[in-house]
Design a protein around this motif. Structure first.
Motif, PDB file in Angstrom:
ATOM      1  N   TYR A 161      77.527  21.572  73.168  1.00 20.25           N
ATOM      2  CA  TYR A 161      77.746  20.158  73.486  1.00 20.25           C
ATOM      3  C   TYR A 161      78.749  20.091  74.639  1.00 20.25           C
ATOM      4  O   TYR A 161      79.901  20.511  74.495  1.00 20.25           O
ATOM      5  CB  TYR A 161      78.277  19.408  72.272  1.00 20.25           C
ATOM      6  CG  TYR A 161      78.475  17.926  72.507  1.00 20.25           C
ATOM      7  CD1 TYR A 161      77.494  17.013  72.140  1.00 20.25           C
ATOM      8  CD2 TYR A 161      79.641  17.438  73.091  1.00 20.25           C
ATOM      9  CE1 TYR A 161      77.666  15.643  72.348  1.00 20.25           C
ATOM     10  CE2 TYR A 161      79.822  16.077  73.304  1.00 20.25           C
ATOM     11  CZ  TYR A 161      78.838  15.187  72.935  1.00 20.25           C
ATOM     12  OH  TYR A 161      79.020  13.837  73.149  1.00 20.25           O
TER      13      TYR A 161
ATOM     14  N   GLN B  72      85.217  17.268  72.777  1.00 22.62           N
ATOM     15  CA  GLN B  72      84.589  15.957  72.573  1.00 22.62           C
ATOM     16  C   GLN B  72      85.614  14.935  72.090  1.00 22.62           C
ATOM     17  O   GLN B  72      85.648  13.791  72.571  1.00 22.62           O
ATOM     18  CB  GLN B  72      83.444  16.081  71.573  1.00 22.62           C
ATOM     19  CG  GLN B  72      82.675  14.781  71.373  1.00 22.62           C
ATOM     20  CD  GLN B  72      81.567  14.925  70.341  1.00 22.62           C
ATOM     21  OE1 GLN B  72      81.470  15.943  69.655  1.00 22.62           O
ATOM     22  NE2 GLN B  72      80.739  13.904  70.218  1.00 22.62           N
TER      23      GLN B  72
ATOM     24  N   ILE C  47      73.433  18.497  76.025  1.00 24.27           N
ATOM     25  CA  ILE C  47      73.309  19.408  74.884  1.00 24.27           C
ATOM     26  C   ILE C  47      72.252  20.463  75.217  1.00 24.27           C
ATOM     27  O   ILE C  47      71.186  20.137  75.754  1.00 24.27           O
ATOM     28  CB  ILE C  47      72.905  18.655  73.602  1.00 24.27           C
ATOM     29  CG1 ILE C  47      73.930  17.551  73.293  1.00 24.27           C
ATOM     30  CG2 ILE C  47      72.820  19.613  72.418  1.00 24.27           C
ATOM     31  CD1 ILE C  47      73.601  16.729  72.055  1.00 24.27           C
TER      32      ILE C  47
ATOM     33  N   PHE D 238      76.723  15.850  66.333  1.00 24.83           N
ATOM     34  CA  PHE D 238      77.872  15.818  67.236  1.00 24.83           C
ATOM     35  C   PHE D 238      78.530  14.439  67.297  1.00 24.83           C
ATOM     36  O   PHE D 238      79.691  14.332  67.709  1.00 24.83           O
ATOM     37  CB  PHE D 238      77.474  16.302  68.632  1.00 24.83           C
ATOM     38  CG  PHE D 238      77.364  17.795  68.722  1.00 24.83           C
ATOM     39  CD1 PHE D 238      78.495  18.597  68.738  1.00 24.83           C
ATOM     40  CD2 PHE D 238      76.120  18.413  68.785  1.00 24.83           C
ATOM     41  CE1 PHE D 238      78.392  19.975  68.797  1.00 24.83           C
ATOM     42  CE2 PHE D 238      76.002  19.795  68.853  1.00 24.83           C
ATOM     43  CZ  PHE D 238      77.149  20.581  68.855  1.00 24.83           C
TER      44      PHE D 238
ATOM     45  N   LYS E  67      76.847  13.198  78.709  1.00 28.38           N
ATOM     46  CA  LYS E  67      76.962  14.391  77.878  1.00 28.38           C
ATOM     47  C   LYS E  67      75.696  15.229  78.056  1.00 28.38           C
ATOM     48  O   LYS E  67      74.652  14.714  78.503  1.00 28.38           O
ATOM     49  CB  LYS E  67      77.126  14.017  76.409  1.00 28.38           C
ATOM     50  CG  LYS E  67      75.854  13.471  75.760  1.00 28.38           C
ATOM     51  CD  LYS E  67      76.069  13.196  74.294  1.00 28.38           C
ATOM     52  CE  LYS E  67      74.771  12.841  73.578  1.00 28.38           C
ATOM     53  NZ  LYS E  67      74.156  11.601  74.040  1.00 28.38           N
TER      54      LYS E  67
END
Length: 404
Positions: A253, A59, A337, A145, A335
């Motif tokens: 993630y 990330q 999750i 996150f 993104k």
């Protein structure tokens, strides 16, 4: 709480017959704002599972340079198996209604049997986990996150274990890496928890995890009870194996990737669990399962949980039910999750095929294994298909390379 947790134990020099120590700790909590439950946990010997080498935070790498995809993440076309992509089969992934299943509905039980034999995966609806709780879980994880990397590193995995924030299953400098970061926490039994690695930010995150995993645990027990009915096994035998279960909660993630066609979010693998229950984001594909020699995307269904058979059930059923390879892919813009609860036998449980699953036409394929040993051995190697189940196979078995 304190008197219970610090009850007298003559074998433990840290405990006394009086409540004086408990009162001292209580005052310490009041004066220093120390979490007594965390202190108790740290005083116990918590078992470890497997070491994993530290790797860059994906990330943070994307934040600093969204266009960068380091060579160590790039995979060959052979590994990615693009030619074997089978999205047209997504609609065939079984969907099962837990309300009907729990009532013993014969059609739903039949669908569960077929799902476990032919797919190893299914989506479960009407499971009773409240939407409000699901949203709290998603909101809290997303907030965690997005914290600065310095804050998240307070909960980094230790060098000898997989609990905490980071990546697991990294065993060599040459290994191709996966495009994800994760928070991995053992939730049961409670004495296995490393509460110092449970994030304190956002506020209430621990309580949300407790509530969410408790509800998903309930769903898992209902599914295992139904599997017991199908397999012709008395409930206490099958559920007893997971009565004092080892459970781990993992939040994955997957940052966006500039070249998603070159990387994998998670390498192909099967789960070492009894069963795994996964919550996906509603609007983003990412999970793919091995079926008929190809990769089939599991399209998210709103409010559904994805359930997959683990290695333990494959061993118990002598291969009738399959723990199927699956992987995660990434995308360029969003993104993603996901939230997985792994339900496993306790460490010292012995796992082997059930007697009534073995006959002249179905010889015993797997030897007896102590689950804790099996789990740790699998964690000491990189994710690589179903390679880890080899350790449980008997020499005469010819299913080692079978494509499920």
């Amino acid at each position: 709480m304190i008197e219970k947790d610090f009850a007298y134990n003559s074998k433990c020099p840290l405990q006394t017959k009086s409540n004086l120590r408990g009162n001292n700790l209580s005052r310490r909590k009041m004066s220093l704002n120390v979490d007594v439950e965390e202190l108790v946990t740290e005083m116990k010997e918590v078992p470890t599972f497997a070491p994993s080498m530290p790797v860059p935070n994906v990330q943070e790498m994307v934040r600093n340079n969204p266009l960068q995809v380091p060579e160590r993440y790039v995979r060959s076309n052979e590994e990615l198996e693009k030619v074997n992509h089978m999205p047209h089969l997504s609609s065939e992934v079984p969907v099962i209604d837990l309300t009907l299943l729990s009532c013993g509905n014969k059609d739903e039980l039949f669908k569960l049997d077929v799902a476990c034999k032919d797919w190893g995966f299914f989506q479960i609806v009407n499971h009773g986990v409240k939407k409000e709780l699901v949203q709290k879980m998603k909101d809290a994880a997303a907030e965690f996150f997005e914290l600065p990397i310095e804050e998240k590193k307070k909960y980094a995995m230790e060098s000898n274990d997989i609990q905490g924030y980071g990546q697991a299953y990294v065993v060599s400098e040459e290994q191709i890496l996966d495009w994800y970061d994760a928070l991995m926490l053992v939730t049961c039994p409670t004495q296995y928890r490393k509460l110092q690695l449970w994030p304190k930010t956002p506020e209430g995150f621990k309580d949300v995890i407790e509530a969410y995993t408790s509800e998903v645990r309930r769903v898992s027990k209902e599914i295992l009870s139904s599997l017991s009915d199908i397999m012709g096994t008395q409930k206490h035998v099958f559920l007893g194996l997971n009565e004092e279960s080892l459970e781990a909660f993992r939040v994955n993630y997957y940052p966006p990737c500039n070249t998603p066609e070159q990387v994998l979010g998670l390498s192909p693998h099967s789960d070492t669990s009894t069963i795994t229950l996964l919550m996906q984001d509603d609007d983003i594909n990412g999970l793919e399962i091995r079926h008929q020699g190809g990769w089939v995307p599991v399209t998210p269904i709103s409010d559904a949980l994805v359930v997959n058979v683990g290695d333990v059930i494959q061993i118990l059923t002598n291969g009738k039910y399959k723990s199927v390879e699956h992987r995660a892919v990434t995308n360029k813009k969003k993104k993603r999750i996901s939230y997985a609860l792994f339900v496993c036998p306790k460490d010292d449980a012995e796992v082997e095929p059930l007697d009534h699953m073995i006959d002249a036409q179905n010889p015993k394929l797997y030897q007896k294994v102590r689950y804790g040993d099996y789990l740790r051995q699998s964690m000491k190697r990189k994710m690589e298909g179903k390679a880890h189940i080899d350790v449980a196979m008997l020499e005469h078995s010819d299913t080692r390379n079978e494509d499920f």
